[in-house]
Design a protein around this motif. Structure first.
Motif, mmCIF file in Angstrom:
data_model
loop_
_atom_site.group_PDB
_atom_site.id
_atom_site.type_symbol
_atom_site.label_atom_id
_atom_site.label_comp_id
_atom_site.label_asym_id
_atom_site.label_seq_id
_atom_site.Cartn_x
_atom_site.Cartn_y
_atom_site.Cartn_z
ATOM 1 N N GLY A 12 0.813 -1.219 0.000
ATOM 2 C CA GLY A 12 0.000 0.000 0.000
ATOM 3 C C GLY A 12 0.840 1.259 0.000
ATOM 4 N N GLY A 13 1.828 1.296 -0.894
ATOM 5 C CA GLY A 13 2.582 2.535 -1.115
ATOM 6 C C GLY A 13 1.925 3.307 -2.255
ATOM 7 N N VAL A 15 2.621 3.255 -5.318
ATOM 8 C CA VAL A 15 2.434 2.461 -6.532
ATOM 9 C C VAL A 15 1.257 1.491 -6.377
ATOM 10 C CG1 VAL A 15 3.508 0.784 -8.081
ATOM 11 C CG2 VAL A 15 4.849 2.712 -7.225
ATOM 12 N N ALA A 37 1.470 -3.168 6.968
ATOM 13 C CA ALA A 37 1.346 -2.268 8.119
ATOM 14 C C ALA A 37 0.256 -1.235 7.814
ATOM 15 C CB ALA A 37 2.701 -1.624 8.394
ATOM 16 N N GLY A 42 6.258 1.978 3.501
ATOM 17 C CA GLY A 42 7.551 1.608 2.922
ATOM 18 C C GLY A 42 8.400 2.842 2.675
ATOM 19 N N ALA A 48 10.625 12.725 -0.512
ATOM 20 C CA ALA A 48 10.553 14.164 -0.752
ATOM 21 C C ALA A 48 9.369 14.466 -1.662
ATOM 22 C CB ALA A 48 11.855 14.651 -1.378
ATOM 23 N N ALA A 49 8.936 13.429 -2.387
ATOM 24 C CA ALA A 49 7.711 13.474 -3.200
ATOM 25 C C ALA A 49 7.739 14.547 -4.284
ATOM 26 C CB ALA A 49 6.478 13.605 -2.315
ATOM 27 N N VAL A 174 1.487 -10.479 3.780
ATOM 28 C CA VAL A 174 1.466 -11.675 2.933
ATOM 29 C C VAL A 174 2.731 -12.449 3.257
ATOM 30 C CG1 VAL A 174 1.604 -12.514 0.558
ATOM 31 C CG2 VAL A 174 0.107 -10.577 1.118
ATOM 32 N N ALA A 202 3.484 -5.063 -5.579
ATOM 33 C CA ALA A 202 3.794 -3.640 -5.403
ATOM 34 C C ALA A 202 4.462 -3.475 -4.049
ATOM 35 C CB ALA A 202 2.528 -2.796 -5.519
ATOM 36 N N GLY A 204 7.391 -2.624 -3.072
ATOM 37 C CA GLY A 204 8.363 -1.557 -2.822
ATOM 38 C C GLY A 204 9.658 -2.086 -2.228
ATOM 39 N N VAL A 210 9.052 -10.418 -1.978
ATOM 40 C CA VAL A 210 7.722 -10.853 -2.447
ATOM 41 C C VAL A 210 7.883 -11.642 -3.757
ATOM 42 C CG1 VAL A 210 5.454 -10.063 -3.283
ATOM 43 C CG2 VAL A 210 6.499 -8.967 -1.287
ATOM 44 N N HIS A 225 19.153 7.086 0.739
ATOM 45 C CA HIS A 225 19.054 8.416 0.126
ATOM 46 C C HIS A 225 18.805 9.452 1.226
ATOM 47 C CE1 HIS A 225 18.360 11.283 -3.078
ATOM 48 N NE2 HIS A 225 17.276 11.691 -2.454
ATOM 49 N N GLY A 320 16.568 7.706 4.134
ATOM 50 C CA GLY A 320 15.615 6.622 3.912
ATOM 51 C C GLY A 320 16.115 5.740 2.791
ATOM 52 N N MET A 348 11.817 4.149 -8.473
ATOM 53 C CA MET A 348 12.554 5.134 -7.682
ATOM 54 C C MET A 348 11.908 6.521 -7.750
ATOM 55 S SD MET A 348 15.638 6.474 -10.022
ATOM 56 C CE MET A 348 15.431 8.028 -9.221
ATOM 57 N N PHE A 351 6.551 9.433 -7.393
ATOM 58 C CA PHE A 351 5.643 10.570 -7.519
ATOM 59 C C PHE A 351 5.657 11.169 -8.930
ATOM 60 C CE2 PHE A 351 6.301 9.555 -3.240
ATOM 61 C CZ PHE A 351 5.008 9.576 -2.752
HETATM 62 C C1 LIG Z 1 14.370 9.861 1.384
HETATM 63 C C2 LIG Z 1 13.540 9.607 0.155
HETATM 64 C C3 LIG Z 1 13.300 10.626 -0.740
HETATM 65 C C4 LIG Z 1 12.548 10.371 -1.880
HETATM 66 N N1 LIG Z 1 12.255 11.393 -2.743
HETATM 67 C C5 LIG Z 1 11.448 11.170 -3.812
HETATM 68 C C6 LIG Z 1 11.036 12.228 -4.652
HETATM 69 O O1 LIG Z 1 11.363 13.383 -4.434
HETATM 70 N N2 LIG Z 1 10.249 11.929 -5.711
HETATM 71 C C7 LIG Z 1 9.847 10.658 -5.989
HETATM 72 O O2 LIG Z 1 9.126 10.445 -6.950
HETATM 73 N N3 LIG Z 1 10.234 9.650 -5.201
HETATM 74 C C8 LIG Z 1 11.001 9.870 -4.124
HETATM 75 N N4 LIG Z 1 11.365 8.827 -3.315
HETATM 76 C C9 LIG Z 1 11.071 7.461 -3.779
HETATM 77 C C10 LIG Z 1 9.642 7.093 -3.498
HETATM 78 O O3 LIG Z 1 9.448 7.125 -2.141
HETATM 79 C C11 LIG Z 1 9.380 5.711 -4.073
HETATM 80 O O4 LIG Z 1 9.558 5.745 -5.470
HETATM 81 C C12 LIG Z 1 7.965 5.252 -3.799
HETATM 82 O O5 LIG Z 1 7.592 5.498 -2.478
HETATM 83 C C13 LIG Z 1 7.826 3.769 -4.086
HETATM 84 O O6 LIG Z 1 6.529 3.390 -3.753
HETATM 85 P P1 LIG Z 1 6.094 1.880 -3.699
HETATM 86 O O7 LIG Z 1 4.638 1.866 -3.517
HETATM 87 O O8 LIG Z 1 6.648 1.183 -4.881
HETATM 88 O O9 LIG Z 1 6.872 1.233 -2.478
HETATM 89 P P2 LIG Z 1 6.766 1.409 -0.899
HETATM 90 O O10 LIG Z 1 6.451 2.806 -0.523
HETATM 91 O O11 LIG Z 1 7.986 0.815 -0.323
HETATM 92 O O12 LIG Z 1 5.501 0.563 -0.521
HETATM 93 C C14 LIG Z 1 5.491 -0.842 -0.483
HETATM 94 C C15 LIG Z 1 4.435 -1.267 0.503
HETATM 95 O O13 LIG Z 1 4.299 -2.670 0.407
HETATM 96 C C16 LIG Z 1 4.060 -3.186 1.695
HETATM 97 N N5 LIG Z 1 4.438 -4.599 1.674
HETATM 98 C C17 LIG Z 1 5.634 -5.107 1.290
HETATM 99 N N6 LIG Z 1 5.628 -6.452 1.408
HETATM 100 C C18 LIG Z 1 4.407 -6.783 1.856
HETATM 101 C C19 LIG Z 1 3.808 -8.022 2.172
HETATM 102 N N7 LIG Z 1 4.484 -9.166 2.082
HETATM 103 N N8 LIG Z 1 2.536 -8.017 2.596
HETATM 104 C C20 LIG Z 1 1.841 -6.864 2.692
HETATM 105 N N9 LIG Z 1 2.377 -5.665 2.424
HETATM 106 C C21 LIG Z 1 3.647 -5.620 2.000
HETATM 107 C C22 LIG Z 1 4.945 -2.323 2.586
HETATM 108 O O14 LIG Z 1 4.551 -2.357 3.932
HETATM 109 C C23 LIG Z 1 4.808 -0.965 1.939
HETATM 110 O O15 LIG Z 1 3.792 -0.195 2.524
HETATM 111 C C24 LIG Z 1 12.055 9.066 -2.136
HETATM 112 C C25 LIG Z 1 12.261 8.064 -1.189
HETATM 113 C C26 LIG Z 1 12.988 8.326 -0.040
HETATM 114 C C27 LIG Z 1 13.150 7.242 0.968
#
Ligand SMILES: Cc1cc2nc3c(=O)[nH]c(=O)nc-3n(C[C@H](O)[C@H](O)[C@H](O)COP(=O)(O)OP(=O)(O)OC[C@H]3O[C@@H](n4cnc5c(N)ncnc54)[C@H](O)[C@@H]3O)c2cc1C
Length: 805
Positions: A12-13, A15, A37, A42, A48-49, A174, A202, A204, A210, A225, A320, A348, A351
């Motif tokens: 639930g990030g 993506v 969670a 994640g 910084a989004a 999961v 998804a 992350g 996974v 980062h 992070g 990566m 946003f």
């Molecule tokens: C310091 C920092 C600065 C950043 N700055 C930028 C920026 O300026 N612009 C930008 O676009 N991106 C930025 N990013 C990157 C951005 O945060 C990521 O690209 C984005 O959050 C990825 O999202 P996601 O949904 O793929 O993964 P995540 O946010 O990691 O979400 C994955 C989710 O899956 C859940 N999960 C994993 N495994 C399981 C399981 N087995 N069962 C149930 N749930 C599970 C986790 O709990 C988590 O909530 C930054 C990241 C950091 C850390």
């Protein structure tokens, strides 16, 4: 939680919630997102989004534009603020090379439809008073740069998805994934098992773990980062407007306003991985202790570009982790080798890209097609080699540390190399070969013959290696060139059903035994899935030859369409290799090595034969991409080294030369031949690029026939054409705009100097009406408009008599 869902999205990030939203929007509402969670737990919560539309890959740039436009929509639909700020952003140039590069990028952005503009140092400082103008030469302003609130945006997707019927299940990890015989998945969770027809990874920071639950090792890894956030700054307190974002490319830092202070992020040259295998399961919403010493060199440059920061209080440090893939693009789509298991991870830039990933994946799952060319983010662009830990570490570190460094078109990077080499590698290196890499395979770019100490300078202009390339082109046009075809993928299709299956898969007529054909392959939208060649060895045995780097992608397509019996497909890409021998003396050279009759009558153009060549047993096909009389000689990999020596020896007194991919590019452009990913792709219609002439509409059903027939009735609005450009010292590389007067009438797909015809050449898609008018054209070369003209026929052997000679 129900016992059965059509789709379970894990994670639930930003993506995962976007995937959920887009699936619900597309009408699939029996879907659930399962989160370990809380939403955002994640990388997402502490991002910084920031977002921007710009990307080197125009298809991804278009998808990023979609993501940005979507924010307003989901805010309205959910009633949840996404905290959108879009003041635009400057990329700074502080060296002449960077300024030139930015000017050339500016032209490319015009092709991408991004209304960026160049700015003077005065303009930049007026808009961003915290920038020290010392050494500043200018900048590029992108109005689509900004930032959102990561928490609000993720929840806006989730709320909108729920409103459309999707479920969000929190605090439920999961723990295992079990494939079922019908292709569905038993998803084991902390709250019990659930059956899902489709599973989306998804995950992350945990996505690699996974993937392993489902039996696949995905090429992604988390890296650390840092950013810091300052207290209020006097310069910003004095401003009414929000200050634009600033990226100091030579300083490795990016900066965006946060309240009345700033957020300064660092892409350090000494990056650090974090749990290569994926985050620990018990990792909470925690920060990693900051490592300021490691990022100090970049911070020093950052503070000198923004001197006010030296006096500012630091409100918080954030260190992070988020995930990187070898090329920095996400992994999206059906995972090869698994049924109903989808990737939406390795992202990566969540946003800039999260919204688009959701749209593409939902379209793929619901409609069976991503809807546009997304090869640049397709999970199938990699082979299993890319998941090796050492390779992954080297590649991701290289990507991270070079995030803001200029990528020159003639530059070779060395991370993860050499990994795959052909048996002739050492012999080629001994002759001065300078290698590039394709899908992990080392492949000669040119031979620095007679100059072992030669060093190529990275440049936007014509390379200092061009003298070698010119000599290879001359050898091919006057005698013979020998090119390693390790960059080809080879597949054998066999069995009683082989012919009818291929007939339905490929849009061309199938060749008879002993012949080959060029064979476009279409998807149901009538768009290209391949520019292959098909060779008939016997009525139930065929070879397909395509691009080496597309093999996982193509095999996924082949296997998805393979009947349950009667046809077998074997990937020979690692077990067969070979050479392309072409040029006016190539027949003579081949004849010296075989007792077979290789005269034009016995082995005509597009003929093929299994024959002895020297001491090897080879499959020889008569065609070339150089426009010369030529042969593709394929042998089992273990015989390739011997064949290399035999061919060079046999051609020595006739003027044979080993040649590389750069010469091949020059030669193919002199003939106006397109290649995959530059001229041809899955967003291109065969009618626009001229491959329609290989389609046989009369042969009966084949994939894409109906769509292609419909398209045949509508003449294409753009056509692939060859241009001659008056450009004394540089050639185009791709995506540069073509203009007629002030109007943009097309864009370049690839370019090179035609060393034989002594002309800078480019292939380009041009508006058909611009061609009709036959008016003078202009092409932007490194930011400067150069006169160009449409070549109605290729400048070398337009009647193609040499190929057939
Ligand atoms: C310091 C920092 C600065 C950043 N700055 C930028 C920026 O300026 N612009 C930008 O676009 N991106 C930025 N990013 C990157 C951005 O945060 C990521 O690209 C984005 O959050 C990825 O999202 P996601 O949904 O793929 O993964 P995540 O946010 O990691 O979400 C994955 C989710 O899956 C859940 N999960 C994993 N495994 C399981 C399981 N087995 N069962 C149930 N749930 C599970 C986790 O709990 C988590 O909530 C930054 C990241 C950091 C850390």
């Amino acid at each position: 939680m129900k016992s059965h869902y059509r789709v379970v999205v894990i994670g639930g990030g930003i993506v995962g919630t976007s995937v959920l939203y887009h699936l619900a929007k597309a009408g699939w509402t029996d879907i659930a997102l399962i989160e370990r969670a809380e939403l955002t737990a994640g990388s997402t919560w502490h991002a910084a989004a920031g977002f921007h539309a710009i990307n080197d890959d125009p298809n991804i740039a278009a998808l990023q534009t979609y993501t940005i436009k979507l924010y307003e929509e989901i805010e309205a639909e959910s009633g949840q603020s996404v905290g959108m700020h879009m003041p635009g952003g400057y990329s700074l140039a502080t060296t002449p090379e960077r300024w030139e590069w930015l000017k050339s990028e500016f032209c490319v952005y015009q092709t991408l439809g991004i209304d960026a503009r160049l700015a003077s140092p005065e303009q930049i400082v007026a808009d961003c008073p915290i920038v020290d103008p010392k050494g500043l030469l200018g900048g590029l302003f992108d109005p689509h740069e900004g930032a959102v609130d990561p928490h609000g945006t993720t929840h806006a997707f989730a709320i909108s998805a729920r409103k459309r019927g999707a479920e969000v299940i929190l605090r439920n990890r999961v723990t295992a994934l079990e494939p079922l015989p019908d292709g569905h998945w038993r998803v084991i969770t902390e709250q019990g098992p659930v059956i899902a027809e489709h599973v989306v990874n998804a995950g992350g920071l945990w996505a690699r773990r996974v993937g392993l639950m489902a039996g696949v090792n995905l090429p992604l890894t988390p890296m650390q980062h840092h950013y810091l956030v300052t207290e209020d700054l006097p310069e910003l307190l004095a401003m009414n407007e929000e200050m634009p974002c600033v990226t100091d490319l030579e300083g490795f830092t990016y900066l965006q306003q946060e309240r009345k202070g700033v957020l300064l992020g660092v892409y350090e040259r000494n990056p650090k991985h974090w749990h290569t295998e994926g985050a620990p399961w018990d990792y909470g919403m925690d920060l990693i202790p900051e490592e300021i010493d490691r990022i100090a060199p970049e911070l020093t440059i950052g503070f000198s570009r923004f001197p006010t920061l030296e006096r500012a209080g630091i409100r918080r440090w954030v260190n992070g982790a988020f995930t990187f893939t070898p090329d920095g693009n996400p992994l999206v789509g059906p995972v090869p080798g698994l049924r109903n298991f989808w990737a939406a991870c390795g992202c990566m830039g969540g946003f800039s890209q999260g919204g688009a990933i959701g749209r593409v994946l939902a379209s793929w799952m619901v409609e069976g097609d991503p809807g546009t060319d997304i090869f640049g983010m397709d999970v199938a662009r990699y082979g299993s080699f890319a998941s090796n830990d050492e390779y992954l570490r080297e590649m991701t570190a290289q990507f991270y540390s070079r995030r803001f460094i200029i990528a020159y078109p003639n530059e070779e990077l060395w991370a993860g190399r050499p990994l795959k080499t052909t048996p002739a590698y050492d012999a080629q290196a001994a002759l001065g070969a300078r290698f590039g890499v394709v899908h992990g395979m080392e492949t000669p770019q040119y031979f620095a013959s007679g100059d072992p100490a030669f060093e190529e300078k990275p440049s936007l202009r014509r390379s200092n290696a061009d003298r070698f390339v010119a000599a290879e082109v001359a050898a091919t046009r006057n005698a013979a060139g020998l090119l390693d075809t390790g960059v080809y993928a080879r597949y054998e299709v066999s069995g009683p059903g082989a012919r009818s299956w291929l007939d339905g898969l490929l849009a061309s007529r199938l060749p008879s035994p002993g012949r080959l054909r060029l064979a476009p392959m279409l998807n149901p939208r009538g768009r290209l899935m391949g520019d292959l060649s098909v060779t008939c060895l016997s009525p139930d045995r065929y070879w397909i030859v395509g691009s080496y780097y597309l093999q996982t992608w193509h095999l996924r397509w082949f296997n998805d369409h393979l009947p349950s019996s009667g046809v077998r497909i074997d990937n020979l890409s690692e077990s067969w290799l070979g050479f392309s021998l072409s040029g006016p003396r190539s027949r003579e050279i081949l004849a010296r090595l075989t007792n077979e009759d290789v005269s034009n009558a016995a082995l005509p153009f597009m003929g093929c034969r299994v024959m002895d060549v020297g001491s090897t047993q080879a499959l020889v096909a008569r065609l070339s991409l150089t426009g010369e009389l030529g042969y593709e000689i394929n042998v089992p990999a273990a015989q390739q080294r011997v064949l290399w020596g035999s061919l060079l020896e046999a051609g020595r007194d006739l003027g044979i030369a080993p040649i590389g991919m750069r010469a091949q590019d020059s030669l193919r452009l002199e003939k106006g031949y397109g290649v995959w990913s530059l001229e041809f792709s899955s967003s291109v219609s065969p009618f626009a690029c001229g491959l329609d002439r290989f389609i046989d509409f009369d042969k009966g059903e084949f994939i894409g026939r109906e769509a292609a027939l419909r398209e045949r009735e509508l003449p294409p609005t753009q056509r692939l054409v060859l241009l001659a450009i008056d450009s004394p010292e540089a050639d185009v590389t791709g995506h540069e705009p073509v203009r007629r007067g002030d109007r943009r009438v097309g864009y370049v797909t690839s370019g090179a100097y035609g060393h034989h015809v002594r002309q800078s050449l480019a292939l380009a898609y041009l508006d058909v009406d611009a061609l009709e008018a036959d008016a003078p054209l202009g092409v932007d070369v490194i930011g400067t408009s150069r006169p160009a003209r449409w070549l109605r026929e290729p400048p070398y052997d337009p009647a193609a008599t040499l190929l057939r000679s």
